[in-house]
Enzyme design. Structure first.
Site, PDB file in Angstrom:
ATOM      1  N   ASP A 199      30.813 -17.075 -16.697  1.00 23.33           N
ATOM      2  CA  ASP A 199      31.714 -17.722 -15.761  1.00 23.33           C
ATOM      3  C   ASP A 199      30.848 -18.544 -14.800  1.00 23.33           C
ATOM      4  OD1 ASP A 199      34.156 -18.156 -14.210  1.00 23.33           O
ATOM      5  OD2 ASP A 199      33.259 -16.772 -12.768  1.00 23.33           O
TER       6      ASP A 199
ATOM      7  N   ASP B  58      32.041 -20.296 -11.216  1.00 24.20           N
ATOM      8  CA  ASP B  58      32.301 -20.064  -9.795  1.00 24.20           C
ATOM      9  C   ASP B  58      32.369 -18.572  -9.496  1.00 24.20           C
ATOM     10  OD1 ASP B  58      32.891 -22.946  -9.024  1.00 24.20           O
ATOM     11  OD2 ASP B  58      34.373 -22.629 -10.602  1.00 24.20           O
TER      12      ASP B  58
ATOM     13  N   ASP C 236      33.046 -12.366 -12.796  1.00 29.16           N
ATOM     14  CA  ASP C 236      33.260 -11.715 -11.506  1.00 29.16           C
ATOM     15  C   ASP C 236      34.702 -11.332 -11.249  1.00 29.16           C
ATOM     16  OD1 ASP C 236      33.941 -14.506 -11.344  1.00 29.16           O
ATOM     17  OD2 ASP C 236      34.065 -14.277  -9.168  1.00 29.16           O
TER      18      ASP C 236
END
Length: 230
Positions: free
Chosen positions: A11, A13, A174
């Site tokens: 991922d 961001d 995240d």
């Protein structure tokens, strides 16, 4: 135990780059044009993680002025993307250990890809501006395919591009969208405890492992390879 890994999907961001400060500036500029008050960085951090459209919808909803119309959402989304594109990385920073970890993972021969819900063009630009472009020959954005994470299609697309298999791949992220995308695609899942999880504890998402940095991810894989004799 995580073993037999050949490919790593990251991922963007909240996992590699803390990009919320620049997104917050763009969100507040968008809200000003819409005649609304600023959201501020702290609130924007709670809204990031499911693509630009969802971020804009959360920002409009968060102002408490009633449910926005589709036309208002589209106009606000266009404004946000314009403003964000003008200042993509002025205040964004790499999380500690990101570059060192990617250096080691690349040197060890892992296939690396970025799988993000950010529009692909912006994702590629941000990677380049943050000095990460050379690590990722494969970038799958939120608009690369008709669907985005947590749908497994972006993950499968990246795996195929790297010539790997789900069983030999880790999805690193995240948020719940990253965990669900990896699970839906049949990969291992590793989470970082920082980033943008909309307030949910990543431990409650039951990933296969939690690492504090990309450098820690490299150490995790190195230990796993030693234990399996590979």
């Amino acid at each position: 135990m995580i073993k037999g890994i050949r490919a790593l999907l990251f991922d963007l961001d909240g996992t590699l780059v803390d990009s919320a400060p620049d997104m917050a500036v763009a969100v507040d500029r968008m809200l000003a044009v819409a005649g609304r008050g600023p959201a501020g960085e702290a609130r924007v951090r709670q809204w990031v993680g499911n693509g630009a459209r969802r971020l804009v919808m959360r920002a409009l909803d968060g102002q408490g002025d009633g449910e926005p119309t589709e036309a208002e959402i589209e106009h606000a989304l266009a404004a946000f993307l314009d403003y964000y594109g003008e200042r993509l990385s002025d205040h964004s920073v790499l999380y500690p250990g990101t570059r060192a970890g990617l250096d080691r993972l690349q040197a060890d021969g892992y296939g690396l890809a970025c799988v993000t819900n950010k529009p692909e063009a912006l994702a590629r630009r941000l990677l380049e501006e943050m000095g990460l472009g050379a690590y990722f020959p494969v970038v799958v954005g939120g608009d690369t395919l008709p669907v985005r994470k947590p749908d497994p299609a972006p993950v499968h697309h990246a795996i195929a591009a790297l010539g790997a298999t789900p069983a030999s791949t880790i999805m690193v992220g995240d948020s719940r969208a990253d965990v669900d995308a990896g699970r839906n695609a049949g990969t291992f899942v590793v989470c970082v405890p920082y980033g943008y999880s909309q307030g949910e504890d990543v431990a409650a998402m039951a990933p296969d492992a939690i690492v504090d940095s990309m450098d820690d991810l490299h150490r995790l894989l190195t230990v796993g390879d030693r234990e399996t004799g590979s």
